[in-house]
Design a protein around this motif. Structure first.
Motif, PDB file in Angstrom:
ATOM      1  N   SER A 105       0.812  -1.222   0.000  1.00 31.61           N
ATOM      2  CA  SER A 105       0.000   0.000   0.000  1.00 31.61           C
ATOM      3  C   SER A 105       0.837   1.260   0.000  1.00 31.61           C
ATOM      4  N   ALA A 106       2.163   1.131   0.215  1.00 30.81           N
ATOM      5  CA  ALA A 106       2.982   2.324   0.355  1.00 30.81           C
ATOM      6  C   ALA A 106       2.917   3.251  -0.846  1.00 30.81           C
ATOM      7  N   PRO A 107       3.109   2.767  -2.077  1.00 31.35           N
ATOM      8  CA  PRO A 107       3.060   3.693  -3.211  1.00 31.35           C
ATOM      9  C   PRO A 107       1.736   4.419  -3.309  1.00 31.35           C
ATOM     10  N   ARG A 108       0.627   3.705  -3.018  1.00 31.78           N
ATOM     11  CA  ARG A 108      -0.683   4.344  -3.106  1.00 31.78           C
ATOM     12  C   ARG A 108      -0.835   5.415  -2.041  1.00 31.78           C
ATOM     13  N   ALA A 109      -0.378   5.118  -0.826  1.00 29.46           N
ATOM     14  CA  ALA A 109      -0.513   6.099   0.245  1.00 29.46           C
ATOM     15  C   ALA A 109       0.288   7.345  -0.075  1.00 29.46           C
ATOM     16  N   GLN A 110       1.482   7.175  -0.630  1.00 31.07           N
ATOM     17  CA  GLN A 110       2.282   8.335  -0.972  1.00 31.07           C
ATOM     18  C   GLN A 110       1.628   9.139  -2.088  1.00 31.07           C
ATOM     19  N   ALA A 111       0.934   8.428  -2.973  1.00 28.05           N
ATOM     20  CA  ALA A 111       0.355   9.117  -4.121  1.00 28.05           C
ATOM     21  C   ALA A 111      -0.888   9.899  -3.760  1.00 28.05           C
ATOM     22  N   VAL A 112      -1.736   9.337  -2.898  1.00 33.97           N
ATOM     23  CA  VAL A 112      -3.035   9.967  -2.687  1.00 33.97           C
ATOM     24  C   VAL A 112      -3.145  10.675  -1.351  1.00 33.97           C
ATOM     25  N   GLY A 113      -2.224  10.446  -0.440  1.00 30.59           N
ATOM     26  CA  GLY A 113      -2.362  11.063   0.868  1.00 30.59           C
ATOM     27  C   GLY A 113      -3.222  10.223   1.775  1.00 30.59           C
ATOM     28  N   GLU A 114      -3.050  10.345   3.060  1.00 30.55           N
ATOM     29  CA  GLU A 114      -3.743   9.498   4.030  1.00 30.55           C
ATOM     30  C   GLU A 114      -5.244   9.720   4.047  1.00 30.55           C
ATOM     31  N   ASP A 115      -5.703  10.905   3.615  1.00 31.09           N
ATOM     32  CA  ASP A 115      -7.132  11.197   3.755  1.00 31.09           C
ATOM     33  C   ASP A 115      -7.928  10.822   2.519  1.00 31.09           C
ATOM     34  N   HIS A 116      -7.306  10.191   1.529  1.00 30.97           N
ATOM     35  CA  HIS A 116      -8.040   9.908   0.284  1.00 30.97           C
ATOM     36  C   HIS A 116      -9.027   8.776   0.515  1.00 30.97           C
ATOM     37  N   PRO A 117     -10.322   8.972   0.267  1.00 30.12           N
ATOM     38  CA  PRO A 117     -11.343   7.951   0.575  1.00 30.12           C
ATOM     39  C   PRO A 117     -11.245   6.727  -0.303  1.00 30.12           C
ATOM     40  N   ALA A 118     -10.571   6.829  -1.432  1.00 28.29           N
ATOM     41  CA  ALA A 118     -10.528   5.672  -2.331  1.00 28.29           C
ATOM     42  C   ALA A 118      -9.384   4.732  -2.018  1.00 28.29           C
ATOM     43  N   ALA A 119      -8.487   5.109  -1.081  1.00 27.44           N
ATOM     44  CA  ALA A 119      -7.292   4.302  -0.843  1.00 27.44           C
ATOM     45  C   ALA A 119      -7.643   2.894  -0.399  1.00 27.44           C
ATOM     46  N   ALA A 120      -8.643   2.749   0.473  1.00 28.50           N
ATOM     47  CA  ALA A 120      -8.990   1.422   0.979  1.00 28.50           C
ATOM     48  C   ALA A 120      -9.743   0.611  -0.063  1.00 28.50           C
ATOM     49  N   LEU A 138     -14.891   8.378  -5.928  1.00 25.09           N
ATOM     50  CA  LEU A 138     -15.530   7.872  -4.705  1.00 25.09           C
ATOM     51  C   LEU A 138     -15.388   6.359  -4.576  1.00 25.09           C
ATOM     52  N   ASP A 139     -15.375   5.648  -5.699  1.00 27.82           N
ATOM     53  CA  ASP A 139     -15.354   4.181  -5.642  1.00 27.82           C
ATOM     54  C   ASP A 139     -14.579   3.637  -6.840  1.00 27.82           C
ATOM     55  N   ARG A 140     -13.311   3.248  -6.603  1.00 26.57           N
ATOM     56  CA  ARG A 140     -12.435   2.788  -7.691  1.00 26.57           C
ATOM     57  C   ARG A 140     -12.909   1.458  -8.295  1.00 26.57           C
ATOM     58  N   LYS A 141     -13.794   0.743  -7.610  1.00 31.97           N
ATOM     59  CA  LYS A 141     -14.254  -0.550  -8.136  1.00 31.97           C
ATOM     60  C   LYS A 141     -15.098  -0.378  -9.395  1.00 31.97           C
ATOM     61  N   LEU A 142     -15.469   0.841  -9.713  1.00 33.77           N
ATOM     62  CA  LEU A 142     -16.303   1.094 -10.889  1.00 33.77           C
ATOM     63  C   LEU A 142     -15.683   0.470 -12.139  1.00 33.77           C
ATOM     64  N   PHE A 143     -14.355   0.545 -12.264  1.00 34.34           N
ATOM     65  CA  PHE A 143     -13.701   0.049 -13.472  1.00 34.34           C
ATOM     66  C   PHE A 143     -13.366  -1.432 -13.395  1.00 34.34           C
ATOM     67  N   ALA A 144     -13.429  -2.017 -12.212  1.00 33.57           N
ATOM     68  CA  ALA A 144     -13.004  -3.405 -12.065  1.00 33.57           C
ATOM     69  C   ALA A 144     -14.167  -4.376 -11.939  1.00 33.57           C
TER      70      ALA A 144
END
Length: 753
Positions: free
Chosen positions: A241-256, A398-404
């Motif tokens: 998860s490290a690259p994603r956390a660095q990219a979006v910041g801790e407060d990004h709702p889509a990270a999880a 809001l929801d990255r699963k849209l594409f998957a």
């Protein structure tokens, strides 16, 4: 604590008096255990291949697809031993190379998917996507147990670094080894993709048991006996998860949400492709900003809401307005508009967004660029649906699963809108009912969607209810059109059959005009009536043909005493059969009597007797054509046999041959666009293929007939560009395939700039 190992309990094999031999023995044990387990799992998988391919063959949409699956079954049965041997040998080589530290460096291995995808052909691209998806999903699922195996392998191999990618028992190496082994199989890519799914289901799903065996084996041998898995799992999760956390910041709702298994399929590939392109300077920013300068998710959503409001204030275009150029420009420049709007809100225009948000913005932009170029959608509908870019970008953030996830409500709604729009034309929607419904859905999303994803479910339900009602109305109209066409063809077929039966019995010899008239009109109609009501195997049809035989024979008897005697014996039967037949085809009694009088006069002449009455005009309507021309004037309703088709294909030019094969593979439900020389294009669905004539009946979305064609006519129409086949798969699937294909191509100079 950097790892989960208790130093006091580690057995250092390098300090063991027989360390190399000890490590070699353990690696042999790992090889034997793994090979035995993999052989079992692979055998179990192949036991299920036949059933899977047979089920697909039964459900195949056409004969060609069915043969692909049957051919695949035969090829798998024949080549299975070779594939199994190749796979186990490849695994053994991987383990040997690993032990000798001849594995490729981790960085090169980890970038294999992205780099490879830019070089492969279309078929290999599909294969690569399947491989990438399997590896990603199983590395996430197996992270805990695999981490423990890797730590122990590192110890017995002298402390070398072992990652998920380089591990000889990891999903990446095992799956790539299977890909190499599959080269033994000369099968259609559709068959190979099914086998890959079964490999995932029956082999990779059994890796927990293998890792459990290996961990027990090595722990009992004293290799990290007290390794604690809990911390190891956390370490892997943090690493992933490290690259994603660095990219979006801790407060990004889509990270999880974007770390779910569903998002690990197509998104993994797309993110790798986007990353590879950024690595080559495509679309990347030369400005490096601190984390505080990267817009947060709330800022992005707020700016998008402002832009969404601007679209609402301008209103949607009317049917006659194209606006395609303006909307295309808006789609292409949304990222700039978004950054400008964020600048207006915060007082400082950022020139950069996080990598994951940039990927999402680009992906949604490419989706709507595809919509504006998709010939499956009428231009008016392209313009309408393109207005949904901002709501869908908000939904994707809001929801990255849209594409998957194929079942995501937002994805299903866009697919349903496109499916409804595919069959639309102004001619078939004169009351604007469908256009207004699609426009209403677009307007509601623009007006009401903020952050409540439930709106997609609600609008999808309303659209499906609308479509169900329209479909029921259309099906009734379709049924009436098909029944009418079927009835006309049965009549034409019966007329041709009746005429041929009469011609066969006349045998090319002349008939007196009176007999010709009786057979060509009155009796031909009677034969048609029997064929339609009782069929050609009925006693009535046989009796009616007997009359034809007798009537023809009565005109060809010898002129001697025997001939006259035979004729006298035949006449009562002829008169009785004719009276019965004419009554069935609604001849009036006085017309029947007049015709019989004429026949009696004719036969009296043959018998050398004075006619009972003076000759009269023939009652049956006179016809200028012969019975032969009657046959020629009835359309041939006999479908082509396979032999006819093969013969036609041989004599056709190559382009027409391909078109005729395409036509023969069509099944009801497929949509075509017909482009007449004059007037607007018309979209029509293949509703019915006549089992009698083989003609293809097309209807519009309201179930009204647009046209019907023989296979040859339809092939010519396609070859001349007067018709084109519309795609039958979902809009989102088509778009994702196109986007992956586009991203897999080498970047152009313009893009890099």
């Amino acid at each position: 604590m950097k790892d989960a190992i208790e130093p006091s309990r580690i057995v250092n094999l390098n300090q063991h008096p027989n360390a190399p031999e000890r490590g070699g023995d353990l690696l042999h044990a790992v090889r034997d255990t793994s090979s035995r387990r993999l052989q079992q799992l692979l055998g179990n998988m192949f036991e299920h291949v036949d059933d899977a391919l047979f089920d697909l063959a039964e459900k195949a949409e056409n004969n060609a697809a069915q043969m692909h699956y049957f051919d695949g079954m035969r090829e798998v049965r024949k080549r299975r031993p070779a594939v199994e041997r190749s796979y186990l040998a490849q695994f053994s080589r991987e383990l040997t190379d690993f032990a000798a530290q001849r594995r490729k460096p981790p960085v090169e291995a980890e970038t294999l998917g992205a780099v490879e995808l830019t070089l492969v052909a279309d078929n290999e691209l599909e294969e690569s996507l399947a491989i990438t998806s399997m590896i990603s999903k199983n590395e996430s699922r197996l992270a805990r147990d695999l981490f423990a195996v890797n730590q122990r392998l590192a110890v017995i191999c002298g402390g070398i670094q072992v990652s998920e990618v380089t591990s000889p028992v990891g999903p990446a190496v095992l799956t790539q080894a299977f890909r190499q082994a599959m080269r033994e199989l000369q099968a259609d890519m559709r068959v190979k993709l099914i086998i890959y799914k079964l490999f995932d289901r029956y082999v990779l799903s059994g890796m927990e048991e293998l890792y459990g065996e290996l961990n027990d084996l090595l722990a009992k041998a004293g290799v990290l006996p007290n390794l604690r898995h809990e911390h190891a799992r956390g370490a892997v999760a943090r690493t992933a998860s490290a690259p994603r956390a660095q990219a979006v910041g801790e407060d990004h709702p889509a990270a999880a949400s974007s770390a779910t298994d569903e998002a690990g399929n197509i998104l993994t590939t797309l993110q790798a492709l986007f990353t590879a392109r950024r690595g080559h300077g495509v679309g990347s920013s030369s400005v490096t900003l601190g984390p505080q300068s990267i817009p947060t998710a709330n800022e992005l959503l707020g700016a998008l809401s402002v832009l969404q409001g601007q679209i609402v204030s301008h209103g949607l275009p009317a049917i006659g307005e194209s606006g395609a150029g303006d909307i295309s420009a808006e789609v292409a420049h949304l990222k700039d508009h978004l950054l400008n709007q964020i600048g207006a809100l915060r007082g400082e225009r950022p020139s950069h967004v996080s990598s994951i948000d940039e990927d999402t913005i680009d992906l949604v932009g490419m989706l709507f660029e595809f919509i504006l170029e998709d010939r499956n959608l009428p231009p008016q509908m392209q313009v309408l649906l393109a207005r949904l870019q901002i709501p869908y970008l908000k939904a994707a953030i809001l929801d990255r699963k849209l594409f998957a996830h194929r079942q995501h409500p937002a994805r299903r709604l866009l697919d349903s809108l496109a499916d409804a729009a595919k069959g639309w034309s102004e001619e078939s929607d004169k009351d604007r009912r469908l256009y207004d419904k699609i426009k209403s859905v677009v307007e509601q999303l623009l007006n009401e969607f903020d952050d409540d994803m439930g709106i997609f479910d609600r609008l999808l339900g309303e659209l499906q209810e609308f479509q169900d009602l329209a479909r029921k109305r259309a099906e009734l109209a379709e049924q009436r059109v098909a029944e009418s066409t079927r009835g006309r063809e049965k009549l034409e077929q019966a007329r041709r059959r009746a005429a041929r039966e009469i011609l066969d019995r006349i045998d090319g010899k002349p008939l007196p005009p009176l007999m010709h008239g009786v057979l060509a009109r009155a009796w031909a109609n009677y034969l048609v009536l029997i064929l339609l009501r009782q069929g050609d195997d009925s006693p009535e049809f046989a009796e009616a043909l007997r009359f034809v035989n007798e009537l023809v024979a009565s005109t060809r008897l010898p002129k001697d005493a025997n001939g006259r005697e035979t004729l006298r014996q035949m006449l009562p039967n002829i008169e009785r059969a004719l009276r019965k037949g004419l009554a069935n085809v609604a001849f009036q009694e006085h017309d029947v009597e007049r015709l019989l009088d004429q026949l009696r006069s004719h036969y009296a002449g043959q018998l050398g007797e004075a006619p009972a009455t003076a000759p009269r005009e023939v009652v049956t309507p006179a016809i200028p054509e012969s019975i032969q021309s009657l046959v020629e004037n009835v359309p041939d309703t006999a479908p082509l046999t396979p032999e006819d088709t093969a013969e036609q294909l041989e004599i056709l030019p190559p382009e027409m041959r391909a078109q005729l094969e395409q036509v023969q593979a069509m099944r009801p439900g497929i949509w075509l666009e017909f482009k007449p020389a004059e007037g607007a294009p018309e979209r029509a669905k293949l509703s019915w293929i006549s089992p009698m004539s083989g003609r293809y009946l097309f209807v519009n979305r309201r179930g009204l007939k647009v046209g019907d064609y023989s296979p040859q006519e339809l092939a010519a129409t396609l070859a001349e560009g007067r018709a084109s086949v519309l795609a039958s798969n979902a809009l989102f699937d088509r778009a994702m395939d196109a986007i992956v294909g586009k991203l897999s191509q080498p970047a152009t100079t313009t893009e890099q700039e």
